[in-house]
Enzyme design. Sequence first.
Site, short mmCIF file in Angstrom:
data_model
loop_
_atom_site.label_atom_id
_atom_site.label_comp_id
_atom_site.label_asym_id
_atom_site.label_seq_id
_atom_site.Cartn_x
_atom_site.Cartn_y
_atom_site.Cartn_z
N GLY A 40 2.56 3.47 -24.59
CA GLY A 40 1.71 4.65 -24.58
C GLY A 40 2.41 5.97 -24.40
O GLY A 40 1.81 7.03 -24.57
N THR A 42 4.33 9.33 -22.83
CA THR A 42 4.03 10.30 -21.77
C THR A 42 2.54 10.47 -21.56
O THR A 42 2.05 10.42 -20.43
CB THR A 42 4.67 11.66 -22.11
N LYS A 52 -5.27 14.51 -15.98
CA LYS A 52 -6.65 14.97 -16.14
C LYS A 52 -7.61 14.18 -15.25
O LYS A 52 -8.63 14.70 -14.82
CB LYS A 52 -7.09 14.90 -17.59
N LEU A 182 1.42 24.67 -12.79
CA LEU A 182 0.13 25.23 -12.40
C LEU A 182 -0.93 24.15 -12.23
O LEU A 182 -1.74 24.20 -11.29
CB LEU A 182 -0.34 26.26 -13.43
N GLY A 266 10.49 22.85 -16.95
CA GLY A 266 10.70 22.63 -18.37
C GLY A 266 10.98 21.17 -18.71
O GLY A 266 11.07 20.31 -17.82
N ASP A 307 7.52 14.80 -29.27
CA ASP A 307 8.24 15.80 -28.48
C ASP A 307 9.72 15.89 -28.80
O ASP A 307 10.34 16.94 -28.62
CB ASP A 307 8.09 15.49 -26.99
N HIS A 440 -28.17 29.40 -27.51
CA HIS A 440 -28.31 30.09 -26.23
C HIS A 440 -28.93 29.11 -25.22
O HIS A 440 -29.83 28.36 -25.58
CB HIS A 440 -29.21 31.31 -26.38
#
Length: 458
Positions: A40, A42, A52, A182, A266, A307, A440
């Site tokens: 799977g 990263t 998450k 963060l 990084g 990546d 709305h």
Amino acid sequence: MATKNFDVIIIGTGQAGPPLAASLAKNGIKTAIIEKGNLGGTCVNVGCTPTKAYVASARRAFIAKNSEPLGVEVKGEIVVNLKTIKARKDEIIQDSRDGLHKMLTETENISLIKGTAKFVDEHTVSVNGENYSAEKIYINVGGRARIPEGFSNVPFLTNISILELEEIPEHLIIVGGGYIGLEFGQMFRRFGSKVTILESGDKLLKREDDEFAEEIAAIFKKEGIDIRLNSECISAKKKGDQIEVKIECTEGAPTLTGSHILIAAGRIPNTDDLGLDKTKVKLDKRGYIKVNDELQTNLDHIWALGDCNGEGAFTHTAYNDFQIVNSQLFQEKKRKLSDRFLCYAAFIDPPIARVGMNEKEIREKGIKAKIATRPMSKVARAKEMGETQGMLKILIDDKTDKVLGATFLGTGADEYIHTIIDLMYADAPYTVIRDAVHIHPTVSELIPTMLENPKPME
């Protein structure tokens, strides 16, 4: 030593590898897929899926502690159980691994090989002392955290090891103010840790426009997170049961002590242990594999996806890499890397989401543009939800009326950014959204409103 032959070898089971293997196998191509770690890559194991899950738990804790302004009072202590959070995360991950294992071991024409692949020559790799050869090779090996010099003597955490903690850190020091730092910083603050973020630059999220970086810093400070900018970490050392970080900074104390330190400075590609020196595959100066518009390396039988090619550091770009290669192999419509609009989100709360260019990049390129903005404090649904932090910005080419890019910071921004992404892929003018009727009350209904009168970007 006998060599086992395949039509194709795939190295790595990240987001591009398994779907490519399935597609090749469906087309009768004998495929070997090699994985040195957990199936799977990263995303499934130490990226999107676990983080998450943690973000969701952190948000529940935050809501439980901060719902009084909406008339909901929680009596008694709010307790965060990191062992339970970790166990839930582990269960979700294992379910994904099991699904991949079933597919890769039960699909005809796919052979799953566990171990580290190293090139022997340009058509052959060695795994656990066995040689495997193929006409075509696809490299999908991902990346890992970059560890700066000066931290080898302390028990630092990375995005991998921090997910194995079962006790909440007393004081978590985070080196790096990018999206990984963060996300972990906010979640562990909400779990109950004291958090300090050290960023060597003059703002958080250095790729974003200044006002978004400043707004995020304000949001984090409001939650009690200490942010120190212009702080270059020189080294760290053990000091009893604590860790002391030496900082070169323009203001503030030159040392900082905490119970844990997370390195989020990084990423680097996992290309250094592939034995690529046995091939003529070209790398850039950072170690990423150079590819063309079809993700082919300088060797016409080797491709690099995900990546490790430096063309995107996200799950969705890795999967799109599969789509590009698969289209070149089997589909009438051929996709290319140059077709892609870079888009991403940082899943802080509220999230920041981005597609295309930002204002700084547009100014640097000298493009004449129009701009539409709106603070979340003027969005009715955000006010009703009690989540008015953030802002929206859309940038438009003055000549073509096509959208150049957008940055959204606010509740649900990671979802309604797709309104802009889809418009850009449709190659349609901004007026299509301007004239649309949205439901709305939603946040996205304000996108047509904010596009009614975009202003020239001075």
